[in-house]
Scaffold this active site. Structure first.
Site, PDB file in Angstrom:
ATOM      1  N   CYS A  61       1.772   4.150  15.069  1.00 34.58           N
ATOM      2  CA  CYS A  61       0.725   3.363  15.724  1.00 34.58           C
ATOM      3  C   CYS A  61       1.292   2.318  16.680  1.00 34.58           C
ATOM      4  CB  CYS A  61      -0.131   2.661  14.665  1.00 34.58           C
ATOM      5  SG  CYS A  61       0.777   1.384  13.779  1.00 34.58           S
ATOM      6  N   CYS A  64       5.184  -1.335  14.802  1.00 33.85           N
ATOM      7  CA  CYS A  64       6.528  -1.904  14.632  1.00 33.85           C
ATOM      8  C   CYS A  64       6.977  -2.573  15.929  1.00 33.85           C
ATOM      9  CB  CYS A  64       7.522  -0.817  14.215  1.00 33.85           C
ATOM     10  SG  CYS A  64       7.091   0.027  12.689  1.00 33.85           S
ATOM     11  N   CYS A 159       6.918   4.707   8.467  1.00 31.10           N
ATOM     12  CA  CYS A 159       6.700   6.085   8.954  1.00 31.10           C
ATOM     13  C   CYS A 159       8.042   6.737   9.265  1.00 31.10           C
ATOM     14  CB  CYS A 159       5.809   6.084  10.184  1.00 31.10           C
ATOM     15  SG  CYS A 159       4.149   5.467   9.874  1.00 31.10           S
ATOM     16  N   CYS A 193       5.334  -2.097   6.978  1.00 33.27           N
ATOM     17  CA  CYS A 193       4.223  -1.615   7.815  1.00 33.27           C
ATOM     18  C   CYS A 193       3.451  -2.809   8.366  1.00 33.27           C
ATOM     19  CB  CYS A 193       3.315  -0.703   7.001  1.00 33.27           C
ATOM     20  SG  CYS A 193       2.075   0.143   8.006  1.00 33.27           S
ATOM     21  N   HIS A 231       8.635 -10.226  -5.998  1.00 30.30           N
ATOM     22  CA  HIS A 231       8.188 -11.019  -7.150  1.00 30.30           C
ATOM     23  C   HIS A 231       9.176 -12.131  -7.520  1.00 30.30           C
ATOM     24  CE1 HIS A 231       5.906 -11.324 -10.913  1.00 30.30           C
ATOM     25  NE2 HIS A 231       7.018 -11.195 -11.620  1.00 30.30           N
ATOM     26  N   CYS A 234       8.376 -15.164  -5.195  1.00 28.48           N
ATOM     27  CA  CYS A 234       6.998 -15.361  -4.730  1.00 28.48           C
ATOM     28  C   CYS A 234       6.515 -16.777  -5.030  1.00 28.48           C
ATOM     29  CB  CYS A 234       6.081 -14.349  -5.415  1.00 28.48           C
ATOM     30  SG  CYS A 234       4.359 -14.549  -4.929  1.00 28.48           S
ATOM     31  N   CYS A 259      -1.802 -16.036  -9.309  1.00 22.18           N
ATOM     32  CA  CYS A 259      -1.089 -14.764  -9.153  1.00 22.18           C
ATOM     33  C   CYS A 259      -2.064 -13.588  -8.966  1.00 22.18           C
ATOM     34  CB  CYS A 259      -0.221 -14.538 -10.399  1.00 22.18           C
ATOM     35  SG  CYS A 259       0.544 -12.923 -10.443  1.00 22.18           S
ATOM     36  N   CYS A 265      -1.222  -6.326  -7.228  1.00 21.02           N
ATOM     37  CA  CYS A 265      -0.039  -6.727  -6.462  1.00 21.02           C
ATOM     38  C   CYS A 265       1.176  -5.884  -6.854  1.00 21.02           C
ATOM     39  CB  CYS A 265       0.269  -8.204  -6.683  1.00 21.02           C
ATOM     40  SG  CYS A 265       1.656  -8.756  -5.672  1.00 21.02           S
ATOM     41  N   CYS A 274       9.975 -10.444   1.918  1.00 18.46           N
ATOM     42  CA  CYS A 274       8.733 -11.042   2.434  1.00 18.46           C
ATOM     43  C   CYS A 274       8.460 -12.421   1.834  1.00 18.46           C
ATOM     44  CB  CYS A 274       7.540 -10.136   2.140  1.00 18.46           C
ATOM     45  SG  CYS A 274       7.754  -8.444   2.678  1.00 18.46           S
ATOM     46  N   CYS A 286       2.474 -17.418   5.784  1.00 19.72           N
ATOM     47  CA  CYS A 286       1.940 -16.308   6.565  1.00 19.72           C
ATOM     48  C   CYS A 286       2.592 -15.000   6.148  1.00 19.72           C
ATOM     49  CB  CYS A 286       2.133 -16.561   8.050  1.00 19.72           C
ATOM     50  SG  CYS A 286       1.417 -15.263   9.070  1.00 19.72           S
ATOM     51  N   CYS A 295       0.344  -7.733  -2.433  1.00 25.04           N
ATOM     52  CA  CYS A 295       1.330  -6.850  -1.801  1.00 25.04           C
ATOM     53  C   CYS A 295       0.965  -5.417  -2.165  1.00 25.04           C
ATOM     54  CB  CYS A 295       2.717  -7.210  -2.352  1.00 25.04           C
ATOM     55  SG  CYS A 295       3.968  -5.933  -2.130  1.00 25.04           S
ATOM     56  N   CYS A 298       4.505  -1.874   0.885  1.00 25.01           N
ATOM     57  CA  CYS A 298       4.697  -1.068   2.099  1.00 25.01           C
ATOM     58  C   CYS A 298       6.156  -0.761   2.388  1.00 25.01           C
ATOM     59  CB  CYS A 298       4.027  -1.726   3.309  1.00 25.01           C
ATOM     60  SG  CYS A 298       4.890  -3.165   3.963  1.00 25.01           S
TER      61      CYS A 298
HETATM   62 FE1  SF4 Z   1       4.465 -11.386  -8.456  1.00 26.08          FE
HETATM   63 FE2  SF4 Z   1       2.472 -10.554  -6.865  1.00 26.08          FE
HETATM   64 FE3  SF4 Z   1       2.021 -12.487  -8.662  1.00 26.08          FE
HETATM   65 FE4  SF4 Z   1       3.539 -12.961  -6.485  1.00 26.08          FE
HETATM   66  S1  SF4 Z   1       1.326 -12.497  -6.506  1.00 26.08           S
HETATM   67  S2  SF4 Z   1       3.975 -13.584  -8.610  1.00 26.08           S
HETATM   68  S3  SF4 Z   1       4.594 -10.985  -6.244  1.00 26.08           S
HETATM   69  S4  SF4 Z   1       2.596 -10.331  -9.107  1.00 26.08           S
END
Ligand code: SF4
Length: 373
Positions: A61, A64, A159, A193, A231, A234, A259, A265, A274, A286, A295, A298
């Protein structure tokens, strides 16, 4: 730091030498390298003889490319396209038709065995690959021919890495990732992605600086970017560890930033930076989880796109083992609420800080600060 490096005083768009060296230091941090290699990076990417990049498009698409072309920070985009010497890009090329094909042939011929080939998009194989033709040639043939002349091959996006959206069931065009059509050739996968553009930039710059590809994981992804679970770092992790979860989109837990595990997720089974590098240049928080969306994995083969449900429903499905049973991840580790905070390390945070800094380089306020200094 700059004494040994001969750099112009400034670049178009207002990037000063000082900013540029900070950018190189941030890139080094993003690749988990010491700051002392920054001058070497600066030298490599300003060398007029550096190998060029050829960028081909298959079944995709163009997201990227768009992630590199974000309009908010044109300075960064300018740096990226100037410094990696992007000699050929099918969708950005000023020429068209025979002119563009001739330009590609010239670039290959004059940089035989040296250029970096970036492929965006999957490769259709059904019916001999006729479902993606560019310049009168099936894409699969272009990939094979161009890769045979390249110094390094990078598959950018999910892809190109393993089929992604284009290969989702029922996959009528028989799309596959680049590696499948280049057996025996080392292909670096930079999935996502779209993927974080700084992960791609760092991979290219590693090759330009050291003449070799960065260390890769079992799925041929650069370890500096895909070596840790989302994770682990995060920002919602303290809520996970303390059992505070959103149970439905828009409920109180969701509004309070808890969470997203029970909303499906995939952070506990997805390797990517990320949660430290974040995504895009719009500022802190962001990235999908930061904005309240789980999440969906991807960057992982078989986690997001290969779920049959993904193609038929916008609603994510609960993460497997979404109770409080351990989530088994590839390393064989069990990640349980309350136990895995110990996995968070200083290294990942430093890498994230470096990439986030790089992302901010184009910010006008930061340029203003530099000019005052
Ligand atoms: Fe883990 Fe997702 Fe919870 Fe973040 S939002 S702590 S990545 S399960």
């Amino acid at each position: 730091m700059t004494e040994d490096v001969h750099l112009p005083a400034s670049w178009p768009g207002g990037v000063t030498r000082r900013s540029f060296m900070k950018f190189c230091t941030a890139l080094a941090a993003g690749m988990a390298l010491p700051a002392t290699v920054a001058p070497r990076i600066a030298q490599a990417i300003t060398d007029p003889q550096r190998p060029p990049v050829i960028w081909l498009h298959g079944a995709e698409c163009t997201g990227c490319s768009m992630s590199l072309l974000r309009a908010e920070h044109p300075t960064v985009e300018k740096l990226i396209f100037d410094l990696i010497s992007l000699d050929f890009h099918e969708t950005l090329e000023a020429g068209a038709g025979h002119q563009a094909e001739a330009s590609l042939a010239r670039t290959i011929e004059s940089n035989y065995g040296k250029f970096i080939l970036i492929i965006e998009g999957a490769v259709p194989l059904q019916d001999s690959g006729i479902y993606c033709r560019v310049g009168g040639k099936n894409f699969v043939d272009s990939v094979k021919e161009t890769a045979a002349a390249a110094g390094a091959v990078i598959a950018v996006g999910s892809c190109a890495s393993w089929g992604g959206v284009a290969a989702m069931s029922p996959n009528p065009t028989g799309c596959v990732g680049v590696q499948e059509v280049l057996p025996g050739r080392q292909v670096v996968n930079v999935p996502g992605c779209p993927p974080n553009p700084y992960n791609l930039l760092s991979t290219i710059i590693h090759y330009l600086t050291f003449g070799k590809l960065p260390a890769l994981d079992a799925k041929n992804r650069p370890k500096f970017a895909y070596g840790r679970l989302i994770h682990e770092h995060c920002e919602r992790r303290p809520h996970f560890d303390n059992g505070r979860f959103a149970r439905e989109f828009g409920d109180e837990g969701h509004r309070l930033g808890y969470c997203l595990y029970y909303l499906g997720c995939k952070g506990p089974v997805t390797y990517a930076n990320c949660s430290t590098a974040q995504f895009g240049d719009a500022g802190s928080g962001c990235w999908p989880v930061g904005t309240g969306h789980p999440c969906f994995g991807c960057t992982e083969q078989g986690v997001g796109f290969n779920m049959p449900q993904f193609s038929t429903s916008p609603v994510l499905h609960a993460t497997p083992n979404a109770g409080h049973a351990p989530i088994t991840v590839e390393r064989g580790e069990g990640v349980t609420p309350g136990a895995a905070a110990l996995m968070a390390g200083v290294g990942g945070a430093a890498i994230g800080a470096g990439v986030v800094f790089a992302a901010k380089l184009g910010n006008k306020e930061e340029r203003h600060e530099d000019e005052k200094a």
